[in-house]
Structure formats: C-alpha cells, structure tokens
Scaffold this active site. Sequence first.
Site, mmCIF file in Angstrom:
data_model
loop_
_atom_site.group_PDB
_atom_site.id
_atom_site.type_symbol
_atom_site.label_atom_id
_atom_site.label_comp_id
_atom_site.label_asym_id
_atom_site.label_seq_id
_atom_site.Cartn_x
_atom_site.Cartn_y
_atom_site.Cartn_z
ATOM 1 N N SER A 198 -11.296 -1.364 0.643
ATOM 2 C CA SER A 198 -9.918 -1.258 1.128
ATOM 3 C C SER A 198 -9.839 -1.618 2.604
ATOM 4 C CB SER A 198 -9.390 0.165 0.933
ATOM 5 O OG SER A 198 -8.943 0.375 -0.367
ATOM 6 N N HIS A 257 -3.587 6.057 3.476
ATOM 7 C CA HIS A 257 -4.335 4.846 3.125
ATOM 8 C C HIS A 257 -3.667 3.586 3.678
ATOM 9 C CE1 HIS A 257 -6.062 1.747 0.401
ATOM 10 N NE2 HIS A 257 -7.120 2.525 0.391
ATOM 11 N N ASP A 314 0.849 -1.185 0.000
ATOM 12 C CA ASP A 314 0.000 0.000 0.000
ATOM 13 C C ASP A 314 0.891 1.244 0.000
ATOM 14 O OD1 ASP A 314 -2.368 1.784 0.757
ATOM 15 O OD2 ASP A 314 -3.276 -0.201 0.864
#
Length: 433
Positions: free
Chosen positions: A275, A113, A74
């Site tokens: 996600s 994120h 990520d």
Amino acid sequence: MISLGRRIGGGLAAAALAVTLGVAPASAATDPTPSPVPSSVDPVRDAQYWLADYGIEDAWRTTRGAGVRIAVIDTGIGRGPVEFQGAVVAGTDVSGIGSADGRTPIGAVDGNHGSWVASLAAARGTGPGTGMIGVAPEAELMAVSVGFGSAATVPFVEQIAEAIRWSVDNGADVINMSLTTNTPDWDPSWDDAFLYAFESDVVVVVAAGNRGSGTTAVGAPATIPGVLTVGGVDPRGRASVEASTQGITIGVAAPSERLLGVSADGRVVVWDGTSGAAPIVAGVAALVRAAHPDLDAANVINRIVSTARPVAGAEQPVDPLYGRGLVDAAAAVRADVPAVTANPMGSLSEWIRLYRRADSGPAPSVPSEPVEIEPLPPADAAGRAVSPLLPTGETILYGTLPLTLLTTTAILFTLGVTAAVRRIRLASRTPSR
C-alpha cells in the site's frame, strides 16, 4: 494495503501501526522494540530512506511534479495535517458514508490508510527540510473515499468503478489504488471503468498485495492488463516476505517496509505494505508526467519499467517478485528511452476481446437471396365417398376376377381329373374275354 479477500475492509498489509517517531498512535500499542530515532535536525525527513536510495531527490533537480494530479482511491485524506495543506484540490465520496469532499476518514480500522498513502505520494512537509515529504511534493492530490464492509451503502465493485470514472472526469493524470480483492478475477463492470481510464490517457498504479494479509499471489485489480502493479522490498532492496507478494503482473518493486505515513490527525507513523510501495511509484509517475508532458500513459509506464534497476539473481526480463526491477526515479525522469506504441503492462481491450467473447451479442446474420419454387401440381379431385365394405373397380379388376378365374380353372381341372380316374377304375373292373 486494504485487503478484501480476507474480509471486507480488512486490516493493514502487515503490522502497520508500529510506532510514531516519538509518539505512539492512539489506536496502536507502542512497538516494544522501536527503531532508533536518527540523530539529525529532523528525524522524520531523515527516516525517509527511499528519497535518496531510489533516485527521488536526484529527480527533484528536474521536477517535483507540478501540474500533475494524483487521484488517491482509498479511505479518504485527512483535512487537518499541515503536510496536506494546498495539496488536495478536489475530492468526492463514492461509499455513501463519507463526506462530499472525500476528506473524512472512513473505517474504524483503516480510516488513516488513505492519509498514509497520500502522504507518500505528495505530502508537502512542514518546512523546507522538516516533516514528511512525498515523492512528488508539488503534485496535486484528489481524495476519493471508498468504504469497505457492511458499513458502506454501495457495493464495493460499484464504488471502484465510480471512483475511477470520477477521477478521470475530474482531471486525474495518475490514479493510485492501494487495495486488493485477493482473487485474480474481477467484476465485468470494471472492464468499462478501467478501459475508460486507459482510453483517457491515465496511468493507473496498483499495489500487489501482502502475504501478511493473506495475499499469496497478486489479485485484482493488480491482475488487470494495463495497470502498473507494484511489488515491495525491504530497506535493503530484497523482496519483502510479509509486506509483498508475487505474480507475473508485477511491473516494478519499491520500498514496502519501515515506511512513514501522516495520519488524519497529523501524527506520523511507521507502517509496512505494498500500500505504501504503490504511491511511491505513483509519485514517480507524476514526476515523469511533469517532466515529459507530451508522453502518453503507455510511455510514462514504459519509462518507469524500462529504467528500473535489475536485481541480482532475479529472473529476466520479468521476475515474479521484482517485476522489471527496483524503481529508479532519476532514470525514469532523465534517461533516454525509446518511445513505444503499446502499454508494456498489456492491453485490457485485447483481453476483453479474447476472454469476454461469450458476453458479446450474436453475430449479424447475412440475408439470403429469395429462391423461386415451382408450383406444386394440382391435387386430385376428391372422389365420391363409398363404404369400405363395397368392392371398387380396382378390387374387382385386380382381385375378384383373377381369383374367380383361378378358382374356376381349379374346379374344372379337379373335375377332369376325377372323371379320368373314374373311367380308369371302371375299365380295370371289366372282365377279359
């Protein structure tokens, strides 16, 4: 979820940065209608509804994931948050713009994120009953930072292939990928990378994607046979309209709305998207691997999908919205599940054999036995060169002589006829007596 189909390094799956539990994130506006903060000793822990609703707290009576490594491919896992202290044991950057340990957030929009994803999988909390805690709070995290868009110096497809190989080589038991390309096809270079993970007995968990980010159907890597693709549901267990999508490759569904995430600077935010559903399932995979260290990746995945709770009205055995059903951590860890010999999510090697045949080399040719051929007869001796205007023996024999004989015969016949006619005429003129 990071979406590549809409634009490289695209925004979050839905309106991800909504509101902190008391403090709005610096990069986001405060939600005008925030959810009420639960009145308990710790509102953060109390807001994690999925821990009780999906059997995670129940599974903790058996294991918390100790000894299992989860690689988070990520945008990097922040160094500062106390929730990650002692959790991140290795890392790297494959983008060319991050730090060597994978702990520097990458991307002005998506930098947090990776931290949000990691916190759902294995955050440590801030105390025994406070702070955000992950599904597998004793599992180890590996930070593999990737970059999206023109800022990255390495092409995205190369980053993913390298990230998978590094994760496998550095001991990952589970790989989480909360990203999509918004197209069902994938670069052929991913064939070898994903095969390497599968052949190395690694569970690969992938997010399905979100309609809110333009993903109307699952895209790669969620379409790759063998990965465990995760769809998303709302807090009531219904398929999320914005924070999920659909597709026949979805294996199970998990919460994708009103999720919490620890940002790189330590603030806790509320966000949506598959996600977040993916690392919840990746954490469950870590719990299963810790409870059943003798199981291979295919049987770990099989326990998760075969023990999922069916959804009323969903198609059976596989629904395009829910897959096999809602993930149940306690059942996946403790249920009596028969062993399987193949990954229930499919075989990438078989897919390659069927659909990459045009890329394979030519089939080996079988050498033929030598054949003896009789020698040709000797060629005629070359004759003496003569002018084409002079007669040859053949033209005299077959041309000149027959023509001469015919001509002579015709002349003699004509003379004979002429003489006879003359005599007849003379005779007719002689007077009679």
